[in-house]
Design a protein around this motif. Sequence first.
Motif, PDB file in Angstrom:
ATOM      1  N   PHE A 169      -0.404  10.518  11.834  1.00 14.16           N
ATOM      2  CA  PHE A 169      -1.725  10.083  11.415  1.00 14.16           C
ATOM      3  C   PHE A 169      -1.653   8.723  10.722  1.00 14.16           C
ATOM      4  O   PHE A 169      -2.424   7.802  11.048  1.00 14.16           O
ATOM      5  N   LEU A 170      -0.757   8.571   9.753  1.00 11.57           N
ATOM      6  CA  LEU A 170      -0.648   7.313   9.013  1.00 11.57           C
ATOM      7  C   LEU A 170      -0.327   6.148   9.944  1.00 11.57           C
ATOM      8  O   LEU A 170      -0.922   5.072   9.850  1.00 11.57           O
ATOM      9  N   LYS A 171       0.611   6.378  10.851  1.00 14.22           N
ATOM     10  CA  LYS A 171       1.003   5.323  11.796  1.00 14.22           C
ATOM     11  C   LYS A 171      -0.181   4.910  12.670  1.00 14.22           C
ATOM     12  O   LYS A 171      -0.475   3.712  12.808  1.00 14.22           O
ATOM     13  N   GLU A 172      -0.878   5.877  13.239  1.00 14.50           N
ATOM     14  CA  GLU A 172      -1.976   5.578  14.147  1.00 14.50           C
ATOM     15  C   GLU A 172      -3.176   4.983  13.406  1.00 14.50           C
ATOM     16  O   GLU A 172      -3.799   4.028  13.875  1.00 14.50           O
ATOM     17  N   TYR A 173      -3.493   5.532  12.253  1.00 13.20           N
ATOM     18  CA  TYR A 173      -4.659   5.058  11.515  1.00 13.20           C
ATOM     19  C   TYR A 173      -4.435   3.653  10.969  1.00 13.20           C
ATOM     20  O   TYR A 173      -5.346   2.813  10.987  1.00 13.20           O
ATOM     21  N   THR A 228      -8.701   6.842  -5.129  1.00 13.39           N
ATOM     22  CA  THR A 228      -7.975   6.842  -3.858  1.00 13.39           C
ATOM     23  C   THR A 228      -8.958   6.819  -2.695  1.00 13.39           C
ATOM     24  O   THR A 228      -9.783   7.725  -2.572  1.00 13.39           O
ATOM     25  N   PRO A 229      -8.889   5.817  -1.812  1.00 10.79           N
ATOM     26  CA  PRO A 229      -9.905   5.684  -0.756  1.00 10.79           C
ATOM     27  C   PRO A 229      -9.733   6.623   0.433  1.00 10.79           C
ATOM     28  O   PRO A 229     -10.704   6.920   1.129  1.00 10.79           O
ATOM     29  N   ASN A 230      -8.504   7.087   0.696  1.00  5.27           N
ATOM     30  CA  ASN A 230      -8.238   7.889   1.890  1.00  5.27           C
ATOM     31  C   ASN A 230      -7.494   9.165   1.506  1.00  5.27           C
ATOM     32  O   ASN A 230      -6.491   9.109   0.794  1.00  5.27           O
ATOM     33  N   PRO A 281      -5.017   6.562  -9.061  1.00  3.45           N
ATOM     34  CA  PRO A 281      -5.485   5.173  -9.144  1.00  3.45           C
ATOM     35  C   PRO A 281      -4.580   4.146  -8.464  1.00  3.45           C
ATOM     36  O   PRO A 281      -4.990   3.004  -8.257  1.00  3.45           O
ATOM     37  N   HIS A 282      -3.367   4.553  -8.091  1.00  7.23           N
ATOM     38  CA  HIS A 282      -2.377   3.583  -7.617  1.00  7.23           C
ATOM     39  C   HIS A 282      -2.067   3.683  -6.128  1.00  7.23           C
ATOM     40  O   HIS A 282      -1.215   2.951  -5.631  1.00  7.23           O
ATOM     41  N   ILE A 283      -2.733   4.580  -5.407  1.00  3.60           N
ATOM     42  CA  ILE A 283      -2.345   4.841  -4.023  1.00  3.60           C
ATOM     43  C   ILE A 283      -3.525   4.631  -3.074  1.00  3.60           C
ATOM     44  O   ILE A 283      -4.686   4.718  -3.465  1.00  3.60           O
ATOM     45  N   LYS A 284      -3.181   4.352  -1.805  1.00  7.02           N
ATOM     46  CA  LYS A 284      -4.204   4.156  -0.770  1.00  7.02           C
ATOM     47  C   LYS A 284      -4.484   5.448  -0.011  1.00  7.02           C
ATOM     48  O   LYS A 284      -5.614   5.686   0.437  1.00  7.02           O
ATOM     49  N   TYR A 285      -3.446   6.288   0.155  1.00  2.87           N
ATOM     50  CA  TYR A 285      -3.582   7.552   0.873  1.00  2.87           C
ATOM     51  C   TYR A 285      -3.055   8.678  -0.006  1.00  2.87           C
ATOM     52  O   TYR A 285      -1.916   8.619  -0.477  1.00  2.87           O
ATOM     53  N   ALA A 286      -3.856   9.707  -0.212  1.00  2.00           N
ATOM     54  CA  ALA A 286      -3.427  10.922  -0.901  1.00  2.00           C
ATOM     55  C   ALA A 286      -3.345  12.046   0.128  1.00  2.00           C
ATOM     56  O   ALA A 286      -4.257  12.232   0.937  1.00  2.00           O
ATOM     57  N   ILE A 287      -2.249  12.796   0.096  1.00  2.89           N
ATOM     58  CA  ILE A 287      -2.011  13.857   1.065  1.00  2.89           C
ATOM     59  C   ILE A 287      -1.778  15.157   0.307  1.00  2.89           C
ATOM     60  O   ILE A 287      -0.978  15.196  -0.641  1.00  2.89           O
ATOM     61  N   PHE A 288      -2.463  16.211   0.711  1.00  4.23           N
ATOM     62  CA  PHE A 288      -2.342  17.507   0.055  1.00  4.23           C
ATOM     63  C   PHE A 288      -2.086  18.598   1.078  1.00  4.23           C
ATOM     64  O   PHE A 288      -2.593  18.549   2.196  1.00  4.23           O
ATOM     65  N   SER A 289      -1.304  19.622   0.669  1.00  2.00           N
ATOM     66  CA  SER A 289      -1.174  20.843   1.446  1.00  2.00           C
ATOM     67  C   SER A 289      -2.215  21.815   0.919  1.00  2.00           C
ATOM     68  O   SER A 289      -2.126  22.264  -0.227  1.00  2.00           O
ATOM     69  N   GLY A 290      -3.203  22.123   1.750  1.00  2.56           N
ATOM     70  CA  GLY A 290      -4.312  22.945   1.298  1.00  2.56           C
ATOM     71  C   GLY A 290      -4.460  24.256   2.025  1.00  2.56           C
ATOM     72  O   GLY A 290      -5.564  24.788   2.122  1.00  2.56           O
ATOM     73  N   ASP A 346       0.848  -1.192   0.000  1.00  2.00           N
ATOM     74  CA  ASP A 346       0.000   0.000   0.000  1.00  2.00           C
ATOM     75  C   ASP A 346       0.887   1.246   0.000  1.00  2.00           C
ATOM     76  O   ASP A 346       1.961   1.262   0.623  1.00  2.00           O
ATOM     77  N   ILE A 347       0.423   2.304  -0.665  1.00  2.00           N
ATOM     78  CA  ILE A 347       1.231   3.501  -0.856  1.00  2.00           C
ATOM     79  C   ILE A 347       0.500   4.733  -0.328  1.00  2.00           C
ATOM     80  O   ILE A 347      -0.693   4.926  -0.592  1.00  2.00           O
TER      81      ILE A 347
END
Length: 278
Positions: free
Chosen positions: A234-238, A190-192, A161-170, A142-143
């Motif tokens: 967050f990633l570690k805990e989730y 992307t589900p998360n 389409p290839h990742i499980k978590y997408a992270i953005f600076s918003g 998982d990426i």
Amino acid sequence: MRLIAVGDNVVDYYEDREEMFPGGNAVNVAVFWKRYGVEEVSYIGIIGNDEEGEHIVQSLVEEQIDVSRVRKVFGASGEAVVALDEQGDRKFVGSNKGGVQSQVKLNFADSELAFISSFQLLHTSVFSHLEKELPLLKQYIDISFDFSTNYEESYLELVCPHIKYAIFSGGELTHEECEALIARVHQLGTPNIIVTRGSAGSLFSDSKKVYSQGIIETDVVDTLGAGDTFVAIFLKEYAANGNAQEAMEKGAAAAAETCQRFGAFGHGKKRGKRIMIG
């Protein structure tokens, strides 16, 4: 838990202090994973054959990160020049555009893919130049992928389409713009999705619900690395317990702690100015 970060590294050079600190999104996430209790953390990336590259690797060794698969090549390591405003907010005022990392591509042998598959999650970023490797990597692990502020439709279509978590600076987006971005990224597969918003806190969507988290007030020395800290924790805990709100709260607390020191995770080293090329 075993987690791996792959891709970008830099030294962040503070002109006013004539001091450099190790950093980069992938490196920062790896370090904060380890500091906050992940049993085994590995980092794979490319450094130059210079003082900056040696400082990055030595700092990771001191943080007990496995660096056995780091590549060293001839050339300059990545460097960003940092200035701070009166509130401690960091501003990037120059760079060498990633140094050797923008010129030499990471490739993965079968033995390395087998090694990567032994971890629970791989983290990388827009600065790591791994977009074309994502279809291969996702077959093994998982990426999580940090887009920073790249919201371009063509880039989202390439990566999401290839990742499980997408992270953005918003931080520059309105709440409505964040919601529209989240909806589009889910639509692309992307589900998360995590959106960090600076002083406005953060958002997380698991495809079913959007959670929000405010910042935790602290005495701010330097905001560099705060967003990466939040993401790492967050990633570690989730990944460990699936409790989104608790993971966000712990991430916010860790980010506040990061704001209390210079550099993303310390390890400052004095160095004189040099001409930036690139």
